[in-house]
Design a protein around this motif. Structure first.
Motif, PDB file in Angstrom:
ATOM      1  N   TYR A  10     -34.510  -8.187  11.889  1.00  0.00           N
ATOM      2  CA  TYR A  10     -33.748  -9.321  12.405  1.00  0.00           C
ATOM      3  C   TYR A  10     -34.778 -10.384  12.737  1.00  0.00           C
ATOM      4  O   TYR A  10     -35.626 -10.208  13.626  1.00  0.00           O
ATOM      5  N   ALA A  77     -25.192  -8.513  15.375  1.00  0.00           N
ATOM      6  CA  ALA A  77     -25.829  -9.784  15.713  1.00  0.00           C
ATOM      7  C   ALA A  77     -26.790  -9.567  16.873  1.00  0.00           C
ATOM      8  O   ALA A  77     -26.577  -8.688  17.711  1.00  0.00           O
ATOM      9  N   ASP A 101     -31.489 -14.083  10.759  1.00  0.00           N
ATOM     10  CA  ASP A 101     -30.519 -13.181  10.145  1.00  0.00           C
ATOM     11  C   ASP A 101     -31.198 -11.838   9.934  1.00  0.00           C
ATOM     12  O   ASP A 101     -32.385 -11.687  10.180  1.00  0.00           O
TER      13      ASP A 101
END
Length: 109
Positions: A10, A77, A101
């Motif tokens: 991430y 997320a 992302d």
């Protein structure tokens, strides 16, 4: 013999900085990940893909073993990570190419 590494990070892909020392100093100045607590703390790490073909800053990483399946829906997320990445990128004036992302990386060692 080449070895393959496959993992997800991430983070953000950045334009390789001209002065790498400022980035290295900012990363080294962070508190160790083990000392971080609270909802707004995330440790930013550096990932080089290839011979610095791609430079990533990331807050979470998961390696995938051979024959392992990881559903994309399992990659939640990361608002805390997003905040830490944004702070680091803005402080150093880095150019973000992709992200923040989940980035799938296939690297050769």
């Amino acid at each position: 013999m080449l070895q393959h590494s496959v993992y997800v990070v991430y983070g953000v892909a950045i334009e390789p900085p001209e002065d790498r020392r400022a980035l290295d100093s900012a990363l080294a100045a962070q508190r160790p990940a083990a000392e971080l607590t609270g909802a707004d703390c995330a440790h930013v790490a550096l990932f080089n893909v290839g011979d610095t073909d791609h430079v990533l800053l990331g807050t979470t990483q998961k390696s995938l073993e051979p024959n392992e399946l990881l559903p994309a829906s399992d990659l939640a997320a990361q608002p805390v990570g997003r905040k830490a990445l944004r702070r680091m990128v803005e402080e150093l004036g880095l150019t973000v190419l992709v992200g923040p992302d989940w980035l799938l990386v296939h690297d050769l060692d």
